[in-house]
Design a protein around this motif. Structure first.
Motif, PDB file in Angstrom:
ATOM      1  N   VAL A   1      -6.070  -2.860 -10.158  1.00  0.00           N
ATOM      2  CA  VAL A   1      -6.442  -1.549 -10.346  1.00  0.00           C
ATOM      3  C   VAL A   1      -5.128  -0.916 -10.933  1.00  0.00           C
ATOM      4  O   VAL A   1      -5.717  -0.088 -11.854  1.00  0.00           O
ATOM      5  N   MET A   2      -4.169  -0.946 -10.620  1.00  0.00           N
ATOM      6  CA  MET A   2      -2.895  -0.507 -10.830  1.00  0.00           C
ATOM      7  C   MET A   2      -2.985  -0.835 -12.712  1.00  0.00           C
ATOM      8  O   MET A   2      -2.205   0.092 -13.046  1.00  0.00           O
ATOM      9  N   ASN A   3      -2.511  -1.861 -12.561  1.00  0.00           N
ATOM     10  CA  ASN A   3      -2.275  -1.917 -13.367  1.00  0.00           C
ATOM     11  C   ASN A   3      -2.798  -2.187 -14.578  1.00  0.00           C
ATOM     12  O   ASN A   3      -2.484  -2.004 -15.967  1.00  0.00           O
ATOM     13  N   THR A   4      -4.412  -1.603 -14.751  1.00  0.00           N
ATOM     14  CA  THR A   4      -5.466  -1.494 -15.323  1.00  0.00           C
ATOM     15  C   THR A   4      -5.277  -0.109 -15.423  1.00  0.00           C
ATOM     16  O   THR A   4      -5.263   0.449 -16.815  1.00  0.00           O
ATOM     17  N   VAL A   5      -4.780   1.143 -15.462  1.00  0.00           N
ATOM     18  CA  VAL A   5      -4.049   2.185 -15.186  1.00  0.00           C
ATOM     19  C   VAL A   5      -3.151   2.365 -16.040  1.00  0.00           C
ATOM     20  O   VAL A   5      -3.345   2.934 -17.081  1.00  0.00           O
ATOM     21  N   MET A   6      -1.950   1.295 -15.380  1.00  0.00           N
ATOM     22  CA  MET A   6      -0.413   2.031 -16.426  1.00  0.00           C
ATOM     23  C   MET A   6      -0.640   0.885 -17.826  1.00  0.00           C
ATOM     24  O   MET A   6      -0.208   1.824 -18.494  1.00  0.00           O
ATOM     25  N   LEU A   7      -2.091  -0.484 -18.019  1.00  0.00           N
ATOM     26  CA  LEU A   7      -1.969  -0.295 -19.516  1.00  0.00           C
ATOM     27  C   LEU A   7      -3.212   0.381 -20.026  1.00  0.00           C
ATOM     28  O   LEU A   7      -2.403   0.412 -21.486  1.00  0.00           O
ATOM     29  N   LYS A   8      -3.760   1.449 -19.925  1.00  0.00           N
ATOM     30  CA  LYS A   8      -4.090   2.446 -20.275  1.00  0.00           C
ATOM     31  C   LYS A   8      -3.269   3.900 -20.991  1.00  0.00           C
ATOM     32  O   LYS A   8      -3.028   3.608 -22.133  1.00  0.00           O
TER      33      LYS A   8
ATOM     34  N   MET B   1       1.124  -1.142  -0.098  1.00  0.00           N
ATOM     35  CA  MET B   1       0.000   0.085  -0.399  1.00  0.00           C
ATOM     36  C   MET B   1       0.782   1.979  -0.164  1.00  0.00           C
ATOM     37  O   MET B   1       0.472   1.998  -0.507  1.00  0.00           O
ATOM     38  N   GLN B   2       1.739   1.444   0.905  1.00  0.00           N
ATOM     39  CA  GLN B   2       3.047   2.158   0.704  1.00  0.00           C
ATOM     40  C   GLN B   2       2.870   2.416  -0.812  1.00  0.00           C
ATOM     41  O   GLN B   2       3.180   3.796  -1.257  1.00  0.00           O
ATOM     42  N   ARG B   3       3.780   1.330  -0.702  1.00  0.00           N
ATOM     43  CA  ARG B   3       4.281   1.386  -2.095  1.00  0.00           C
ATOM     44  C   ARG B   3       2.979   1.951  -3.444  1.00  0.00           C
ATOM     45  O   ARG B   3       3.908   2.762  -4.199  1.00  0.00           O
ATOM     46  N   PHE B   4       1.928   1.362  -3.734  1.00  0.00           N
ATOM     47  CA  PHE B   4       0.596   2.164  -3.960  1.00  0.00           C
ATOM     48  C   PHE B   4       0.708   3.722  -3.769  1.00  0.00           C
ATOM     49  O   PHE B   4       0.789   4.258  -4.674  1.00  0.00           O
ATOM     50  N   GLU B   5       1.187   4.018  -2.823  1.00  0.00           N
ATOM     51  CA  GLU B   5       0.604   5.070  -2.588  1.00  0.00           C
ATOM     52  C   GLU B   5       1.757   6.430  -3.050  1.00  0.00           C
ATOM     53  O   GLU B   5       1.273   6.777  -4.361  1.00  0.00           O
ATOM     54  N   LYS B   6       3.177   5.285  -3.185  1.00  0.00           N
ATOM     55  CA  LYS B   6       4.405   6.408  -3.823  1.00  0.00           C
ATOM     56  C   LYS B   6       4.504   6.386  -5.352  1.00  0.00           C
ATOM     57  O   LYS B   6       4.347   7.610  -6.067  1.00  0.00           O
ATOM     58  N   GLY B   7       3.837   5.172  -5.709  1.00  0.00           N
ATOM     59  CA  GLY B   7       3.346   5.207  -7.541  1.00  0.00           C
ATOM     60  C   GLY B   7       2.135   5.615  -7.701  1.00  0.00           C
ATOM     61  O   GLY B   7       2.565   6.817  -9.356  1.00  0.00           O
TER      62      GLY B   7
ATOM     63  N   LEU C   1      -7.628   5.447  -8.319  1.00  0.00           N
ATOM     64  CA  LEU C   1      -6.793   4.632  -7.689  1.00  0.00           C
ATOM     65  C   LEU C   1      -6.518   5.337  -6.174  1.00  0.00           C
ATOM     66  O   LEU C   1      -6.655   4.409  -4.779  1.00  0.00           O
ATOM     67  N   GLU C   2      -6.772   6.484  -6.217  1.00  0.00           N
ATOM     68  CA  GLU C   2      -6.701   6.812  -4.562  1.00  0.00           C
ATOM     69  C   GLU C   2      -8.253   6.711  -3.883  1.00  0.00           C
ATOM     70  O   GLU C   2      -7.878   5.539  -2.483  1.00  0.00           O
TER      71      GLU C   2
ATOM     72  N   ASP D   1       3.737   9.544  -7.860  1.00  0.00           N
ATOM     73  CA  ASP D   1       4.690   9.639  -9.060  1.00  0.00           C
ATOM     74  C   ASP D   1       4.301  10.276  -9.917  1.00  0.00           C
ATOM     75  O   ASP D   1       5.055   9.735 -11.531  1.00  0.00           O
ATOM     76  N   LEU D   2       2.912   9.000 -10.469  1.00  0.00           N
ATOM     77  CA  LEU D   2       2.724   9.375 -12.183  1.00  0.00           C
ATOM     78  C   LEU D   2       2.467  11.041 -12.356  1.00  0.00           C
ATOM     79  O   LEU D   2       1.963  11.606 -11.949  1.00  0.00           O
ATOM     80  N   ASP D   3       3.151  10.895 -13.678  1.00  0.00           N
ATOM     81  CA  ASP D   3       2.640  12.361 -13.963  1.00  0.00           C
ATOM     82  C   ASP D   3       1.757  12.858 -14.578  1.00  0.00           C
ATOM     83  O   ASP D   3       0.946  12.008 -15.638  1.00  0.00           O
ATOM     84  N   ASP D   4       0.416  13.683 -14.234  1.00  0.00           N
ATOM     85  CA  ASP D   4      -0.444  14.510 -14.142  1.00  0.00           C
ATOM     86  C   ASP D   4      -0.768  14.718 -15.546  1.00  0.00           C
ATOM     87  O   ASP D   4      -2.173  14.664 -16.578  1.00  0.00           O
ATOM     88  N   ALA D   5       0.446  14.519 -16.592  1.00  0.00           N
ATOM     89  CA  ALA D   5      -0.446  14.768 -18.637  1.00  0.00           C
ATOM     90  C   ALA D   5      -0.586  13.686 -18.450  1.00  0.00           C
ATOM     91  O   ALA D   5      -1.201  13.474 -19.445  1.00  0.00           O
TER      92      ALA D   5
END
Length: 94
Positions: A63-70, A7-13, A30-31, A16-20
């Motif tokens: 959910v993180m994998n889905t967003v990263m794939l997108k 969960m800590q790594r997830f939150e950091k991830g 995600l949040e 770190d994701l670029d808003d653009a």
């Protein structure tokens, strides 16, 4: 303990994701999933067994994998776009 670390790594991830690259609705999703996991940990985590912890971690991973794939798909499509080439213009082939 593994879930807390994830969960800590997830939150950091998320941070770190670029808003653009990350749409507002995806960041909110995600949040929201992370907030749900923290709430679950506080309320049900004390009486949960390993399978429940593993299941909660898999939910977050999904959910993180889905967003990263997108995000990755959107970047890939940029390179696949058709470009108009004018006669005599030099190009670089793949």
């Amino acid at each position: 303990e593994e879930l807390k670390v994830y969960m800590q790594r997830f939150e950091k991830g998320i941070q770190d994701l670029d808003d653009a690259k990350l749409q507002t609705q995806d960041r909110e999703r995600l949040e929201g999933k992370l907030a749900d996991a923290y709430k679950w940990l506080e309320n049900d985590g004390l009486k949960a067994g390993k399978p429940e912890f593993d299941g909660k971690q898999k939910e977050l991973q999904a959910v993180m994998n889905t967003v990263m794939l997108k995000i990755n798909r959107a970047q890939t499509e940029f390179w696949d776009q058709q470009v108009v080439h004018h006669e005599g213009e030099k190009t670089i082939d793949k």
